[in-house]
Enzyme design. Structure first.
Site, short mmCIF file in Angstrom:
data_model
loop_
_atom_site.label_atom_id
_atom_site.label_comp_id
_atom_site.label_asym_id
_atom_site.label_seq_id
_atom_site.Cartn_x
_atom_site.Cartn_y
_atom_site.Cartn_z
CB SER A 253 -0.86 -0.01 1.27
OG SER A 253 -1.44 1.26 1.50
CE1 TYR B 209 -4.17 -1.94 5.13
CE2 TYR B 209 -3.03 0.05 4.46
CZ TYR B 209 -3.72 -1.10 4.14
OH TYR B 209 -3.94 -1.42 2.82
N1 LIG Z 1 -8.63 -1.33 -1.40
C1 LIG Z 1 -7.67 -0.47 -1.15
O1 LIG Z 1 -7.92 0.74 -1.14
C2 LIG Z 1 -6.27 -0.92 -0.94
C3 LIG Z 1 -5.26 0.05 -0.99
C4 LIG Z 1 -3.95 -0.33 -0.79
C5 LIG Z 1 -3.64 -1.65 -0.55
N2 LIG Z 1 -4.64 -2.59 -0.50
C6 LIG Z 1 -4.25 -3.98 -0.21
O2 LIG Z 1 -4.70 -4.85 -1.25
C7 LIG Z 1 -4.95 -6.15 -0.71
C8 LIG Z 1 -6.34 -6.62 -1.15
O3 LIG Z 1 -7.30 -5.77 -0.59
P1 LIG Z 1 -8.75 -5.48 -1.26
O4 LIG Z 1 -8.83 -4.02 -1.45
O5 LIG Z 1 -8.95 -6.38 -2.39
O6 LIG Z 1 -9.69 -5.79 -0.03
P2 LIG Z 1 -10.74 -6.97 0.21
O7 LIG Z 1 -11.21 -6.79 1.60
O8 LIG Z 1 -11.73 -7.01 -0.90
O9 LIG Z 1 -9.81 -8.26 0.08
C9 LIG Z 1 -9.01 -8.72 1.14
C10 LIG Z 1 -8.77 -10.18 0.92
O10 LIG Z 1 -8.04 -10.69 2.04
C11 LIG Z 1 -8.70 -11.85 2.50
N3 LIG Z 1 -8.49 -12.03 3.94
C12 LIG Z 1 -8.65 -11.10 4.93
N4 LIG Z 1 -8.45 -11.68 6.13
C13 LIG Z 1 -8.15 -12.98 5.89
C14 LIG Z 1 -7.84 -14.09 6.71
N5 LIG Z 1 -7.78 -14.00 8.04
N6 LIG Z 1 -7.59 -15.28 6.11
C15 LIG Z 1 -7.63 -15.41 4.76
N7 LIG Z 1 -7.92 -14.40 3.93
C16 LIG Z 1 -8.18 -13.20 4.49
C17 LIG Z 1 -10.17 -11.62 2.20
O11 LIG Z 1 -10.88 -12.85 2.14
C18 LIG Z 1 -10.08 -10.97 0.83
O12 LIG Z 1 -9.99 -11.97 -0.17
C19 LIG Z 1 -4.76 -6.01 0.81
O13 LIG Z 1 -3.47 -6.43 1.16
C20 LIG Z 1 -4.89 -4.52 1.05
O14 LIG Z 1 -4.21 -4.10 2.21
C21 LIG Z 1 -5.95 -2.25 -0.70
O1 LIG Z 2 -4.81 6.32 1.85
C1 LIG Z 2 -4.77 5.26 1.30
O2 LIG Z 2 -4.24 5.08 0.22
C2 LIG Z 2 -5.47 4.14 2.05
O3 LIG Z 2 -4.93 4.06 3.30
C3 LIG Z 2 -5.38 2.78 1.40
O4 LIG Z 2 -4.16 2.20 1.75
C4 LIG Z 2 -6.60 1.91 1.70
O5 LIG Z 2 -7.55 2.23 0.73
C5 LIG Z 2 -7.27 2.05 3.01
O6 LIG Z 2 -6.51 1.39 3.94
C6 LIG Z 2 -8.67 1.45 2.98
O7 LIG Z 2 -9.27 1.61 4.21
#
Ligand SMILES: NC(=O)c1ccc[n+]([C@@H]2O[C@H](COP(=O)([O-])OP(=O)(O)OC[C@H]3O[C@@H](n4cnc5c(N)ncnc54)[C@H](O)[C@@H]3O)[C@@H](O)[C@H]2O)c1
Ligand SMILES: O=C(O)[C@H](O)[C@@H](O)[C@H](O)[C@H](O)CO
Length: 278
Positions: free
Chosen positions: A167, A182
């Site tokens: 992230s 986080y």
């Molecule tokens: N959505 C955002 O804005 C964003 C931004 C930066 C980074 N990320 C990162 O991208 C990755 C995917 O996130 P996303 O946005 O698709 O969110 P999401 O919540 O849709 O997906 C998260 C995934 O992690 C799995 N997961 C969570 N806890 C778990 C556990 N205990 N055991 C097994 N699986 C588990 C969930 O089942 C899901 O498939 C994460 O690492 C998140 O930190 C997301």
């Molecule tokens: O500012 C950002 O870019 C956010 O922190 C992201 O990393 C994720 O979207 C957030 O954590 C979702 O809750």
């Protein structure tokens, strides 16, 4: 060309062979990819992108039925796929899932780790339980997924690739929000990636990270549905929009394909310009 160990293809390699090599740069045919967190917003896009690039794909998460439903959709579109349960709180469950993928397909070449969670708590209110959970799910599970998959990659002797979802919060704190756990988990993931890249390089295995800002998924829904936080989020992003999962998926194909065979230990920021500016 004396003194040059890497002469360019032009004029040396027949041009047709050169073109064939280039045409396979993003080809994952014959590879098996494991996508933990594969039915999440970003994971699902990555699972599809890897399958469309030719890989056989396994997806996992705590809800086996959701993983199997996604695998069934991939199969219906003509891809070889597997859905299975995995709980990132449990190292035995992590190991069992990687072993099951390798046993099912007979090999395991790629890890695309999309597991992650967020629990927001201001510094003075951070609880031990929440901090531990975020570190477990975002960092410790990445360590043991990497280890479990590396065992199969090394045994296979064909190299491989690992990529983790990080992230922008691996590099930047977030003003006005409770982001200790986080940020700490994603910051530590950067060094995990670099160290794993270094330890796995002798086996021809690359390790990289993908670091988005806000992506339109379940994780960011609470930010985007609230007009005030949505405006704050958009105000931070020079390109003026949040990311879609497809903005992130191409990087997973790149990092795991022949195009990136000389790229390791890197984190790619897919952030609309956030880390380029203030
Ligand atoms: N959505 C955002 O804005 C964003 C931004 C930066 C980074 N990320 C990162 O991208 C990755 C995917 O996130 P996303 O946005 O698709 O969110 P999401 O919540 O849709 O997906 C998260 C995934 O992690 C799995 N997961 C969570 N806890 C778990 C556990 N205990 N055991 C097994 N699986 C588990 C969930 O089942 C899901 O498939 C994460 O690492 C998140 O930190 C997301
Ligand atoms: O500012 C950002 O870019 C956010 O922190 C992201 O990393 C994720 O979207 C957030 O954590 C979702 O809750």
């Amino acid at each position: 060309m004396a003194g040059n160990d890497n002469p360019p293809g032009h004029g040396i390699t027949p041009r047709i062979a050169f073109a064939q090599e280039l045409s396979g740069l993003f080809d994952l045919a014959g590879k098996v990819a494991y996508v933990p967190g594969g039915y999440g917003g970003i994971g699902e896009a990555i699972a599809w992108a890897l399958a469309l690039a030719g890989a056989k794909v396994a997806v996992s998460g705590r809800d086996a039925a959701r993983a199997q439903a996604l695998a069934a959709e991939l199969q219906a579109a003509g891809h070889e796929a597997l859905g299975l349960a995995m709980d990132a709180h449990s190292v035995p469950s992590i190991r069992d899932s990687a072993d099951a993928v390798a046993a099912h397909f007979g090999q395991l070449d790629i890890l695309a780790n999309c597991v992650g969670m967020q629990r927001e708590e201001a510094l003075l209110e951070v609880t031990e339980e929440a901090f531990d959970e975020v570190m477990q799910v975002n960092l410790k599970s990445a360590m043991f997924l990497a280890q479990a998959v590396a065992r199969h990659q090394i045994a296979g002797g064909r190299g491989g690739a690992q990529v983790h979802l990080s992230s922008v919060r691996s590099q930047l704190g977030l003003r006005g929000r409770g982001y200790s756990a986080y940020c700490a988990s994603k910051g530590a993931l950067t060094l995990l990636i670099r160290q794993h890249a270094s330890e796995l390089a002798p086996h021809g295995i690359t390790v990289n990270g993908i670091a988005p800002t806000v992506v339109r998924t379940e994780m960011a829904r609470h930010w985007l549905e609230n007009p005030e936080t949505r405006a704050q989020v958009l105000g931070r992003i020079p390109l003026g929009r949040v990311a879609d999962p497809k903005d992130v998926a191409g990087a997973a194909v790149f990092f795991t394909s022949p195009a990136a065979s000389f790229v390791t230990g890197q984190v790619l920021y897919i952030d609309g310009g956030i880390t380029a500016s203030q």
